[in-house]
Write a protein that holds these residues in place. Sequence first.
Motif, PDB file in Angstrom:
ATOM      1  N   SER A 137       0.830  -1.211   0.000  1.00 42.01           N
ATOM      2  CA  SER A 137       0.000   0.000   0.000  1.00 42.01           C
ATOM      3  C   SER A 137       0.857   1.251   0.000  1.00 42.01           C
ATOM      4  CB  SER A 137      -0.930   0.001   1.215  1.00 42.01           C
ATOM      5  OG  SER A 137      -1.856  -1.053   1.164  1.00 42.01           O
ATOM      6  N   GLU A 138       1.935   1.230   0.785  1.00 41.00           N
ATOM      7  CA  GLU A 138       2.817   2.397   0.836  1.00 41.00           C
ATOM      8  C   GLU A 138       3.537   2.606  -0.488  1.00 41.00           C
ATOM      9  OE1 GLU A 138       5.193   2.948   4.370  1.00 41.00           O
ATOM     10  OE2 GLU A 138       3.937   1.536   5.481  1.00 41.00           O
ATOM     11  N   VAL A 139       3.961   1.515  -1.122  1.00 43.62           N
ATOM     12  CA  VAL A 139       4.618   1.642  -2.429  1.00 43.62           C
ATOM     13  C   VAL A 139       3.605   2.110  -3.469  1.00 43.62           C
ATOM     14  CG1 VAL A 139       5.966   0.472  -4.200  1.00 43.62           C
ATOM     15  CG2 VAL A 139       6.269  -0.153  -1.810  1.00 43.62           C
ATOM     16  N   LEU A 140       2.363   1.638  -3.367  1.00 47.14           N
ATOM     17  CA  LEU A 140       1.322   2.079  -4.285  1.00 47.14           C
ATOM     18  C   LEU A 140       1.079   3.580  -4.192  1.00 47.14           C
ATOM     19  CD1 LEU A 140      -1.439  -0.692  -4.241  1.00 47.14           C
ATOM     20  CD2 LEU A 140      -0.457   0.386  -6.272  1.00 47.14           C
ATOM     21  N   ASP A 141       1.176   4.134  -2.985  1.00 44.64           N
ATOM     22  CA  ASP A 141       1.007   5.586  -2.832  1.00 44.64           C
ATOM     23  C   ASP A 141       2.054   6.339  -3.656  1.00 44.64           C
ATOM     24  OD1 ASP A 141      -1.130   5.240  -1.137  1.00 44.64           O
ATOM     25  OD2 ASP A 141       0.040   5.482   0.708  1.00 44.64           O
ATOM     26  N   THR A 142       3.302   5.857  -3.593  1.00 49.64           N
ATOM     27  CA  THR A 142       4.364   6.490  -4.373  1.00 49.64           C
ATOM     28  C   THR A 142       4.140   6.269  -5.862  1.00 49.64           C
ATOM     29  OG1 THR A 142       5.917   6.119  -2.550  1.00 49.64           O
ATOM     30  CG2 THR A 142       6.867   6.652  -4.700  1.00 49.64           C
ATOM     31  N   GLU A 167      -3.470 -13.102  -6.584  1.00 50.52           N
ATOM     32  CA  GLU A 167      -4.879 -12.705  -6.627  1.00 50.52           C
ATOM     33  C   GLU A 167      -5.406 -12.380  -5.234  1.00 50.52           C
ATOM     34  OE1 GLU A 167      -5.734 -15.486 -10.574  1.00 50.52           O
ATOM     35  OE2 GLU A 167      -6.325 -16.167  -8.565  1.00 50.52           O
ATOM     36  N   ARG A 168      -4.962 -13.128  -4.247  1.00 53.78           N
ATOM     37  CA  ARG A 168      -5.373 -12.829  -2.866  1.00 53.78           C
ATOM     38  C   ARG A 168      -4.827 -11.475  -2.434  1.00 53.78           C
ATOM     39  NH1 ARG A 168      -4.070 -16.654   2.459  1.00 53.78           N
ATOM     40  NH2 ARG A 168      -5.076 -15.290   4.004  1.00 53.78           N
ATOM     41  N   LEU A 169      -3.568 -11.199  -2.772  1.00 53.00           N
ATOM     42  CA  LEU A 169      -2.959  -9.928  -2.411  1.00 53.00           C
ATOM     43  C   LEU A 169      -3.649  -8.769  -3.133  1.00 53.00           C
ATOM     44  CD1 LEU A 169      -0.751  -8.243  -1.052  1.00 53.00           C
ATOM     45  CD2 LEU A 169       0.782  -8.858  -2.941  1.00 53.00           C
ATOM     46  N   GLY A 174      -7.563  -3.962  -2.795  1.00 55.03           N
ATOM     47  CA  GLY A 174      -8.699  -3.315  -3.440  1.00 55.03           C
ATOM     48  C   GLY A 174      -8.637  -3.315  -4.953  1.00 55.03           C
ATOM     49  N   HIS A 175      -7.869  -4.229  -5.534  1.00 55.12           N
ATOM     50  CA  HIS A 175      -7.748  -4.343  -6.992  1.00 55.12           C
ATOM     51  C   HIS A 175      -7.378  -2.999  -7.632  1.00 55.12           C
ATOM     52  CE1 HIS A 175      -9.180  -8.469  -7.028  1.00 55.12           C
ATOM     53  NE2 HIS A 175     -10.177  -8.117  -6.254  1.00 55.12           N
ATOM     54  N   SER A 176      -6.343  -2.383  -7.107  1.00 56.16           N
ATOM     55  CA  SER A 176      -5.869  -1.116  -7.657  1.00 56.16           C
ATOM     56  C   SER A 176      -5.457  -1.278  -9.117  1.00 56.16           C
ATOM     57  CB  SER A 176      -4.663  -0.614  -6.855  1.00 56.16           C
ATOM     58  OG  SER A 176      -4.018   0.457  -7.520  1.00 56.16           O
TER      59      SER A 176
END
Length: 279
Positions: A137-142, A167-169, A174-176
Amino acid sequence: MRFGYGTNGFDNHRLTDALEVMAEQGYTGAAVTLDHHHLDPFHPDVAEHTTRLRRDLDRLGLDVVVETGARYLLDPWHKHHPTLLSEPGRTLRLDFLRRAVRIAARLGAGVVSFWSGVKPEQLDDDTAWSRLVEGCSEVLDTAAEHGVKLGFEPEPGMFVQDLAGFERLAAKLGHSELFGVTLDIGHCRCLEPTDVPACVRRAGPNLVNVQIDDMRRGVHEHLEFGEGDIDFPPVMAALREVEYRGLVSVELPRHGHAAPLVARRSLRFLRQAASEVTA
């Protein structure tokens, strides 16, 4: 079909020299592994080095994806450590991945590829999932700040090692739209329960990066094409079926001693396999 080659398979070459060889042989992309000798993300002059690499890629007409599988960049004693599951040390991995995203943005790379790491023996699964989701999640923010996609790679022997784990992850995240999968074709043969083309079709909606190599069932060893069990024309057909448009990059990290020859043989093989689909 656009073929690239992983710079981790050119570890005895300077990065610029490796790219020159790839381009001269006909590759149209490079999967650049950030490492101490190939664009060190912690070097004081990393911004200048990144700009220089972008010029080289443009000059040679090479697309690029960023890989983060350096073995000893973060810990000189322990391979691939620390990970997003580590405590302590996970903040260093997070810093590395954020740097990778920023470097990818400067290079014009659309994807940064990474994996979970091996779960420490004393760590329970619930805590491992919690740490992994929090870190991703933190890497996704970047990634969102810079418009870069993340390609999460299921890796044999790691906490998330197969498509079911990815797929679980992805569901937990939230399927970003920015969180896709890096599919290593050899890994599919190594441990997935279905055949390789079926794995490609299963991954298709989330597929943002492809690594390609040969492999045998049950053995995690990256092999040259023709040395393993994989029938490649059906794999190429499946990639076209799912309309994958990214790089298909050769992943042979233990073949650096003969990199130019291996790269030449690999491209010849892949072009032949692709031609059999359209013949």
